[in-house]
Write a protein that holds these residues in place. Structure first.
Motif, PDB file in Angstrom:
ATOM      1  N   PRO A 140       0.828  -1.209   0.000  1.00 63.30           N
ATOM      2  CA  PRO A 140       0.000   0.000   0.000  1.00 63.30           C
ATOM      3  C   PRO A 140       0.861   1.257   0.000  1.00 63.30           C
ATOM      4  N   PRO A 141       0.360   2.366  -0.564  1.00 68.13           N
ATOM      5  CA  PRO A 141       1.109   3.619  -0.485  1.00 68.13           C
ATOM      6  C   PRO A 141       1.133   4.204   0.921  1.00 68.13           C
ATOM      7  N   ALA A 142       0.146   3.851   1.737  1.00 63.73           N
ATOM      8  CA  ALA A 142       0.081   4.341   3.114  1.00 63.73           C
ATOM      9  C   ALA A 142      -0.605   3.283   3.979  1.00 63.73           C
ATOM     10  N   GLN A 143      -0.181   3.218   5.238  1.00 62.06           N
ATOM     11  CA  GLN A 143      -0.746   2.227   6.156  1.00 62.06           C
ATOM     12  C   GLN A 143      -0.406   2.627   7.578  1.00 62.06           C
ATOM     13  N   ILE A 144      -1.287   2.305   8.514  1.00 65.77           N
ATOM     14  CA  ILE A 144      -0.996   2.505   9.934  1.00 65.77           C
ATOM     15  C   ILE A 144      -0.562   1.159  10.517  1.00 65.77           C
ATOM     16  N   PHE A 145       0.642   1.127  11.074  1.00 61.95           N
ATOM     17  CA  PHE A 145       1.138  -0.046  11.789  1.00 61.95           C
ATOM     18  C   PHE A 145       0.987   0.205  13.285  1.00 61.95           C
ATOM     19  N   HIS A 146       0.273  -0.670  13.961  1.00 59.03           N
ATOM     20  CA  HIS A 146       0.162  -0.579  15.408  1.00 59.03           C
ATOM     21  C   HIS A 146       1.300  -1.356  16.060  1.00 59.03           C
ATOM     22  N   SER A 147       1.421  -1.243  17.368  1.00 51.95           N
ATOM     23  CA  SER A 147       2.525  -1.847  18.105  1.00 51.95           C
ATOM     24  C   SER A 147       2.671  -3.331  17.775  1.00 51.95           C
ATOM     25  N   GLY A 148       3.906  -3.752  17.517  1.00 51.91           N
ATOM     26  CA  GLY A 148       4.167  -5.154  17.216  1.00 51.91           C
ATOM     27  C   GLY A 148       5.204  -5.318  16.127  1.00 51.91           C
ATOM     28  N   PHE A 149       5.463  -6.550  15.773  1.00 50.91           N
ATOM     29  CA  PHE A 149       6.465  -6.875  14.751  1.00 50.91           C
ATOM     30  C   PHE A 149       5.756  -7.384  13.505  1.00 50.91           C
ATOM     31  N   TYR A 150       6.098  -6.809  12.354  1.00 50.78           N
ATOM     32  CA  TYR A 150       5.494  -7.164  11.070  1.00 50.78           C
ATOM     33  C   TYR A 150       6.588  -7.729  10.171  1.00 50.78           C
ATOM     34  N   ALA A 151       6.532  -9.029   9.951  1.00 50.55           N
ATOM     35  CA  ALA A 151       7.579  -9.711   9.182  1.00 50.55           C
ATOM     36  C   ALA A 151       7.181  -9.872   7.721  1.00 50.55           C
ATOM     37  N   ASP A 152       8.215 -10.050   6.873  1.00 46.31           N
ATOM     38  CA  ASP A 152       8.018 -10.426   5.465  1.00 46.31           C
ATOM     39  C   ASP A 152       7.042  -9.497   4.742  1.00 46.31           C
ATOM     40  N   LEU A 153       7.222  -8.197   4.919  1.00 47.36           N
ATOM     41  CA  LEU A 153       6.335  -7.235   4.259  1.00 47.36           C
ATOM     42  C   LEU A 153       6.627  -7.142   2.765  1.00 47.36           C
ATOM     43  N   ASN A 154       7.903  -6.981   2.423  1.00 48.14           N
ATOM     44  CA  ASN A 154       8.329  -6.873   1.017  1.00 48.14           C
ATOM     45  C   ASN A 154       7.556  -5.774   0.270  1.00 48.14           C
ATOM     46  N   TYR A 155       7.380  -4.639   0.932  1.00 43.63           N
ATOM     47  CA  TYR A 155       6.782  -3.469   0.292  1.00 43.63           C
ATOM     48  C   TYR A 155       7.863  -2.792  -0.556  1.00 43.63           C
ATOM     49  N   ARG A 156       7.583  -2.571  -1.827  1.00 50.71           N
ATOM     50  CA  ARG A 156       8.603  -2.028  -2.728  1.00 50.71           C
ATOM     51  C   ARG A 156       8.230  -0.604  -3.163  1.00 50.71           C
ATOM     52  N   PHE A 157       9.233   0.260  -3.227  1.00 50.36           N
ATOM     53  CA  PHE A 157       9.020   1.656  -3.613  1.00 50.36           C
ATOM     54  C   PHE A 157      10.337   2.220  -4.144  1.00 50.36           C
TER      55      PHE A 157
END
Length: 211
Positions: A140-157
């Motif tokens: 996504p071009p924008a996103q809210i991440f809340h507290s925690g660990f987010y693995a393997d996102l692979n967001y490309r820009f």
């Protein structure tokens, strides 16, 4: 266990890069990334209409022949518990930090339309960014991440570098983030150097390699 080790690694990165005592407590996120490619042209699968050209534009290149797009993957994100409203991820907030300067955004008159004399103007900023995102961007071009660990996102820009970087020899570039405190840690891999991406040109890596 793997999750715990990644959290420990992120905390260690915070301490090493920020001195543990002060800045580490203020950072809302640790973002791990890979610099996967430097691209010298962006080609469009479907040529686009722009106000500065009387033809549909099939590809873009920097006016400065040494300019390029630095392409990154966001590998994972570790969001601190004190970030009450979460971390406001937005691809437009990424910058490349090099030799005391920051690069990012899309300056007017910095791009040439498919080898012609026509250059980008301020009014074409959004359609150009949208067209580049359609060819390169993943996630996504924008996103809210809340507290925690987010693995393997692979967001490309991509981040545009309009001119040569003095002394740059193709190594990983350092990312920074505007608007919210974050520490960005690269995995140390050197990027590919690609004449062109998008359209029928070369593909770009879609998944982070382990550090």
């Amino acid at each position: 266990m793997g999750h715990l080790l990644r959290r420990i690694s992120s905390i260690a990165a915070l301490c090493a890069l920020a001195g543990c005592a002060g800045q580490a407590r203020r950072a809302d996120a640790v973002l791990h990334y890979q610099h996967v490619a430097n691209a010298h042209e962006i080609h469009f699968t479907n040529p686009i209409a722009l106000s500065a050209a009387r033809y549909r534009v099939g590809y873009l290149a920097p006016v400065d022949s040494e300019g390029f797009w630095a392409i990154f993957l966001l590998c994972n994100a570790d969001i601190a518990g004190h970030a009450g409203r979460g971390f406001q991820y937005n691809v437009e907030q990424f910058r490349v930090a090099y030799d005391g300067r920051e690069f990012g955004g899309l300056p007017p008159y910095s791009l040439r339309y498919q080898g012609q004399a026509d250059l980008n103007n301020g009014g074409d900023r959004l359609p150009i960014l949208d067209a580049i995102a359609a060819e390169i961007q993943e996630g996504p071009p924008a996103q809210i991440f809340h507290s925690g660990f987010y693995a393997d996102l692979n967001y490309r820009f991509a981040v545009f570098i309009p001119k040569a970087l003095d002394g740059y020899a193709g190594e990983q570039l350092q990312l920074s983030y505007k608007g919210q405190p974050a520490i960005l840690v690269g995995n140390g891999k050197s990027p590919s150097d690609l004449p062109a991406v998008g359209g029928t040109a070369a593909g770009v890596a879609a998944a982070c390699l382990p550090p």
